[in-house]
Scaffold this active site. Structure first.
Site, PDB file in Angstrom:
ATOM      1  CB  THR A 166     -23.799 -41.856 -22.276  1.00  0.00           C
ATOM      2  OG1 THR A 166     -23.935 -42.037 -21.204  1.00  0.00           O
ATOM      3  CG2 THR A 166     -24.903 -41.541 -23.106  1.00  0.00           C
ATOM      4  N   GLY A 200     -22.013 -53.186 -12.133  1.00  0.00           N
ATOM      5  CA  GLY A 200     -23.168 -52.581 -13.876  1.00  0.00           C
ATOM      6  C   GLY A 200     -22.484 -52.042 -14.745  1.00  0.00           C
ATOM      7  NE  ARG A 232     -29.238 -52.925  -5.257  1.00  0.00           N
ATOM      8  CZ  ARG A 232     -30.073 -52.063  -6.014  1.00  0.00           C
ATOM      9  NH1 ARG A 232     -30.428 -51.080  -5.401  1.00  0.00           N
ATOM     10  NH2 ARG A 232     -30.352 -52.108  -7.065  1.00  0.00           N
ATOM     11  CB  THR A 233     -27.716 -57.790  -7.438  1.00  0.00           C
ATOM     12  OG1 THR A 233     -29.024 -56.900  -7.159  1.00  0.00           O
ATOM     13  CG2 THR A 233     -28.393 -58.670  -7.908  1.00  0.00           C
ATOM     14  CE  LYS A 287     -21.116 -46.015 -20.652  1.00  0.00           C
ATOM     15  NZ  LYS A 287     -20.474 -45.520 -19.825  1.00  0.00           N
TER      16      LYS A 287
END
Ligand code: NAP
Length: 276
Positions: free
Chosen positions: A62, A129, A152-153, A66
């Site tokens: 996690t 992400g 967002r990006t 990852k």
């Protein structure tokens, strides 16, 4: 001898995976132990090695490991290779096999537990992400009409859809990656795969993205997901937190390790009751 598994992360204290896998093992009669391992941020590969040397049979991975897990081995499932991120490692003697069960877990939760078939629908995936990377491939394989990935990006979302272009073409799915602030039109399924709920930030899209009766999922669960759930329900959507995905991705990892599919719906109901 009892087979050993673990989840490696930092932080990892909050993880429900030991409870879930212990219950899967009880219900399927499998002899295994599953623990949490908190690992320093520069010690992931060493910790995997150490766990293997102790006789470990596999592990979940996690945050924040990852991506690093994906670079440990060339033996990867297609979905892990596309995601460039892994959450499940299986130790096969001297070899390591890496997979990513996050996406198939989310799709199982949407289809089996929420009863929504994404085929032919419009899906909004917010974020680019690790979690979004893990779910995009299996979402495409569910054959929606269109998936909009908004982050967002924006450049990260563009890279993500470029990497998935061939898979999308194979399944006849339209992929788009507009700027986050441009996303306004309505979707049948909205998935928040950003960290907004985790950090207590506002839902990063306007309520107009929710078609009447839409399904809105946040990958976060527990009290941190409550703001998103209330936002979605307040605008007429069916809301879902990430607990179902958590149990379903664990069930897929259990299948990879043990060759047995555990009764995930039962374990999800029990976990919800435990946390209520
Ligand atoms: P990550 O790799 O750190 O990515 C974070 C994402 O959130 C990025 O897209 C980032 O955008 C975006 N973001 C962060 N703050 C934001 C804000 N205030 N507004 C809008 N976007 C924001 O994290 P991750 O591994 O993908 O995890 C994302 C979430 O999924 C977490 O809540 C995690 O707990 C959850 N998750 C759940 C499961 C499950 O089984 N239920 C599995 C995996 C992950 P930028 O790219 O612009 O920084």
């Amino acid at each position: 001898m009892t087979d050993q598994y673990c989840v490696i992360g930092n932080p990892v204290e909050h993880s429900k995976s030991p409870w879930i896998h212990a219950r899967f093992a009880q219900l399927t009669g499998q002899d295994l132990r599953y623990e949490k391992r908190l690992v320093e941020r520069d010690a992931f590969a060493r910790s995997v090695q150490a766990f293997r040397a102790e006789g470990g049979k596999g592990c979940n991975v996690t945050v924040p490991f990852k991506f690093e897990a994906a670079s440990l081995t060339a033996r990867q499932s297609d979905r892990a290779r596309l995601a460039q991120a892994c959450n499940t490692l299986r130790f096969d003697g001297p070899d390591v096999f890496a997979d990513n069960t996050d996406g198939v877990g989310l799709v199982s939760d949407i289809t089996r537990n929420a009863g929504i078939d994404p085929a032919g629908r419009d899906v909004l995936l917010i974020g680019a992400g690790g979690a979004a990377a893990g779910v995009l491939g299996p979402l495409i394989e569910a054959r929606p009409r269109r998936i909009v990935v908004a982050n967002r990006t924006q450049a990260k979302a563009v890279l993500l859809i470029e990497r998935h272009a061939a898979l999308a073409a194979k399944h006849g799915v339209r992929l788009e990656a507009p700027a986050l602030h441009e996303v306004r039109d309505g979707f049948h399924v909205v998935i928040n795969a950003t960290a907004s709920s985790m950090i207590g930030a506002a839902v990063p899209v306007p309520p107009s993205v929710l078609r009447p009766g839409a399904l809105a999922c946040d990958l976060m669960y527990g009290s941190a997901a409550q703001g998103f759930v209330e936002w979605a329900q307040g605008h007429g959507a069916k809301a879902r937190d990430g607990l179902g995905m958590l149990v379903e991705q664990a069930a897929e990892a259990f299948l990879i390790w043990r060759g047995v599919r555990p009764p995930s719906a039962q374990v999800l109901a029990e976990l919800r009751a435990t946390l209520a």
